[in-house]
Design a protein around this motif. Structure first.
Motif, PDB file in Angstrom:
ATOM      1  N   PHE A 110       0.863  -1.173   0.000  1.00 56.62           N
ATOM      2  CA  PHE A 110       0.000   0.000   0.000  1.00 56.62           C
ATOM      3  C   PHE A 110       0.901   1.226   0.000  1.00 56.62           C
ATOM      4  N   THR A 111       0.593   2.192  -0.825  1.00 55.02           N
ATOM      5  CA  THR A 111       1.411   3.389  -0.979  1.00 55.02           C
ATOM      6  C   THR A 111       0.632   4.603  -0.496  1.00 55.02           C
ATOM      7  N   LEU A 112       1.297   5.439   0.285  1.00 55.24           N
ATOM      8  CA  LEU A 112       0.697   6.660   0.820  1.00 55.24           C
ATOM      9  C   LEU A 112       1.479   7.884   0.357  1.00 55.24           C
ATOM     10  N   THR A 113       0.813   9.028   0.303  1.00 60.13           N
ATOM     11  CA  THR A 113       1.507  10.268  -0.038  1.00 60.13           C
ATOM     12  C   THR A 113       2.333  10.736   1.154  1.00 60.13           C
ATOM     13  N   ILE A 114       3.556  11.135   0.883  1.00 63.39           N
ATOM     14  CA  ILE A 114       4.403  11.682   1.947  1.00 63.39           C
ATOM     15  C   ILE A 114       3.799  12.978   2.480  1.00 63.39           C
ATOM     16  N   GLY A 115       3.176  13.743   1.602  1.00 58.61           N
ATOM     17  CA  GLY A 115       2.558  15.005   2.008  1.00 58.61           C
ATOM     18  C   GLY A 115       1.406  14.849   2.983  1.00 58.61           C
ATOM     19  N   SER A 116       0.831  13.650   3.091  1.00 59.05           N
ATOM     20  CA  SER A 116      -0.264  13.443   4.047  1.00 59.05           C
ATOM     21  C   SER A 116       0.235  13.173   5.466  1.00 59.05           C
ATOM     22  N   LEU A 117       1.543  12.998   5.631  1.00 60.67           N
ATOM     23  CA  LEU A 117       2.111  12.833   6.973  1.00 60.67           C
ATOM     24  C   LEU A 117       1.973  14.129   7.773  1.00 60.67           C
ATOM     25  N   ASP A 118       1.806  14.007   9.077  1.00 58.13           N
ATOM     26  CA  ASP A 118       1.806  15.195   9.934  1.00 58.13           C
ATOM     27  C   ASP A 118       3.171  15.879   9.881  1.00 58.13           C
ATOM     28  N   GLU A 119       4.226  15.099   9.725  1.00 58.76           N
ATOM     29  CA  GLU A 119       5.604  15.610   9.634  1.00 58.76           C
ATOM     30  C   GLU A 119       6.252  15.063   8.361  1.00 58.76           C
ATOM     31  N   PRO A 120       5.906  15.598   7.184  1.00 58.62           N
ATOM     32  CA  PRO A 120       6.408  15.028   5.939  1.00 58.62           C
ATOM     33  C   PRO A 120       7.925  15.125   5.756  1.00 58.62           C
ATOM     34  N   SER A 121       8.584  16.001   6.461  1.00 56.00           N
ATOM     35  CA  SER A 121      10.041  16.113   6.314  1.00 56.00           C
ATOM     36  C   SER A 121      10.787  14.923   6.910  1.00 56.00           C
ATOM     37  N   LEU A 122      10.081  14.032   7.613  1.00 60.31           N
ATOM     38  CA  LEU A 122      10.733  12.875   8.221  1.00 60.31           C
ATOM     39  C   LEU A 122      11.045  11.757   7.219  1.00 60.31           C
ATOM     40  N   ILE A 123      10.428  11.770   6.042  1.00 58.13           N
ATOM     41  CA  ILE A 123      10.655  10.730   5.035  1.00 58.13           C
ATOM     42  C   ILE A 123      11.230  11.382   3.785  1.00 58.13           C
ATOM     43  N   LYS A 124      12.365  10.869   3.335  1.00 56.12           N
ATOM     44  CA  LYS A 124      13.042  11.409   2.151  1.00 56.12           C
ATOM     45  C   LYS A 124      12.942  10.410   1.001  1.00 56.12           C
ATOM     46  N   PRO A 125      12.443  10.846  -0.153  1.00 54.58           N
ATOM     47  CA  PRO A 125      12.376   9.950  -1.314  1.00 54.58           C
ATOM     48  C   PRO A 125      13.758   9.520  -1.785  1.00 54.58           C
ATOM     49  N   ASN A 126      13.813   8.359  -2.461  1.00 52.59           N
ATOM     50  CA  ASN A 126      15.072   7.782  -2.925  1.00 52.59           C
ATOM     51  C   ASN A 126      15.339   7.973  -4.416  1.00 52.59           C
ATOM     52  N   TYR A 127      14.308   8.209  -5.216  1.00 51.49           N
ATOM     53  CA  TYR A 127      14.480   8.296  -6.665  1.00 51.49           C
ATOM     54  C   TYR A 127      13.291   9.010  -7.311  1.00 51.49           C
ATOM     55  N   HIS A 128      13.466   9.370  -8.583  1.00 49.86           N
ATOM     56  CA  HIS A 128      12.419   9.982  -9.411  1.00 49.86           C
ATOM     57  C   HIS A 128      12.035   8.993 -10.502  1.00 49.86           C
ATOM     58  N   ILE A 129      10.714   8.855 -10.769  1.00 52.75           N
ATOM     59  CA  ILE A 129      10.274   8.033 -11.892  1.00 52.75           C
ATOM     60  C   ILE A 129       9.447   8.881 -12.860  1.00 52.75           C
ATOM     61  N   TYR A 130       9.353   8.391 -14.086  1.00 52.19           N
ATOM     62  CA  TYR A 130       8.633   9.062 -15.171  1.00 52.19           C
ATOM     63  C   TYR A 130       9.134  10.489 -15.388  1.00 52.19           C
ATOM     64  N   THR A 131      10.453  10.662 -15.329  1.00 48.86           N
ATOM     65  CA  THR A 131      11.016  11.988 -15.562  1.00 48.86           C
ATOM     66  C   THR A 131      10.853  12.428 -17.017  1.00 48.86           C
ATOM     67  N   SER A 132      10.473  11.518 -17.909  1.00 46.09           N
ATOM     68  CA  SER A 132      10.168  11.921 -19.284  1.00 46.09           C
ATOM     69  C   SER A 132       8.972  12.872 -19.320  1.00 46.09           C
ATOM     70  N   ASN A 133       8.150  12.871 -18.254  1.00 48.04           N
ATOM     71  CA  ASN A 133       7.005  13.779 -18.149  1.00 48.04           C
ATOM     72  C   ASN A 133       7.286  14.991 -17.264  1.00 48.04           C
ATOM     73  N   GLN A 134       8.505  15.108 -16.761  1.00 44.88           N
ATOM     74  CA  GLN A 134       8.845  16.221 -15.880  1.00 44.88           C
ATOM     75  C   GLN A 134       8.611  17.538 -16.615  1.00 44.88           C
ATOM     76  N   VAL A 135       7.971  18.495 -15.956  1.00 40.80           N
ATOM     77  CA  VAL A 135       7.744  19.793 -16.586  1.00 40.80           C
ATOM     78  C   VAL A 135       9.086  20.477 -16.830  1.00 40.80           C
ATOM     79  N   LYS A 136       9.177  21.188 -17.930  1.00 37.87           N
ATOM     80  CA  LYS A 136      10.455  21.774 -18.377  1.00 37.87           C
ATOM     81  C   LYS A 136      11.020  22.806 -17.410  1.00 37.87           C
ATOM     82  N   TRP A 137      10.172  23.517 -16.691  1.00 35.17           N
ATOM     83  CA  TRP A 137      10.652  24.575 -15.814  1.00 35.17           C
ATOM     84  C   TRP A 137      11.086  24.088 -14.435  1.00 35.17           C
TER      85      TRP A 137
END
Length: 148
Positions: free
Chosen positions: A105-132
Motif C-alpha cells: 500500500f502506498t501513501l503520499t508523503i505530504g499526508s504525513l503530519d511531519e512530511p520532512s521525516l521521510i526522504k524519497p530515494n528516486y524519481h520516476i517518469y522523468t520523461s514527463n517532468q515539466v520543463k521549468w
C-alpha cells in the motif's frame, strides 16, 4: 505491538517517533508501525492530474504496517490495476494501490503530519517532468518506471 516496533527514526536526528498522518479535513487518519520500505517522486501524467501538482511524492508499506485510526480511503480506478485513494469529504490525495501487488500500500508523503521525516530515494517518469522544474537532489532518475 510494543513501542519499539512502532518507532521510526527521523531523517535528521535518528530520534524515534511515531508517524501519523491523514487528509486535509481530518476525516481520514492513519498511523505507521515502520519506516517505508521505499519512497519516490513520480512525475507521471496520472500523478500530475490526480494531485494537481507537477509531481507526487509516495512512500511504500506493507498493509500490516498501516493502522487506520479514523475514516476510510475512497478509491478511483485510474487504470486497469491502479486504485488512487482520496478522502471523500475533502478530496485530499492519500494513496495508490496496484491490485497486482495486494500486500503493498502506498501513501503520499505530504499526508504525513511531519512530511520532512521521510526522504524519497528516486524519481520516476522523468520523461514527463515539466520543463521549468529543476531537480538538484542526488536521487536516481528513471525516464519511465523503475524496474528493479
Amino acid at each position: 505491538m510494543g513501542m519499539e516496533q512502532q518507532a521510526v527514526e527521523t531523517v535528521e536526528t535518528n530520534k524515534p517517533v511515531i508517524l501519523e498522518g491523514g487528509c486535509l479535513c481530518g476525516a481520514v487518519r492513519y498511523q505507521l508501525s515502520a519506516k517505508p520500505f521505499d519512497a519516490d517522486y513520480c512525475h507521471c501524467k496520472q500523478c500530475q492530474k490526480s494531485s494537481g501538482a507537477v509531481f507526487q511524492v509516495w512512500m511504500d508499506f506493507k498493509h500490516e504496517q498501516i493502522t487506520w485510526l479514523k475514516g476510510e480511503v475512497s478509491e478511483f480506478e485510474s487504470s486497469d490495476n491502479v486504485r488512487r485513494g482520496f478522502c471523500k469529504q475533502c478530496g485530499c490525495t492519500l494513496s495508490y494501490r496496484d491490485t497486482r501487488y495486494p500486500d503493498y500500500f502506498t501513501l503520499t508523503i505530504g499526508s504525513l503530519d511531519e512530511p520532512s521525516l521521510i526522504k524519497p530515494n528516486y524519481h520516476i517518469y522523468t520523461s514527463n517532468q515539466v520543463k521549468w522544474l529543476s531537480i538538484t537532489d542526488d536521487c536516481e532518475r528513471y525516464q519511465q518506471e523503475r524496474t528493479s
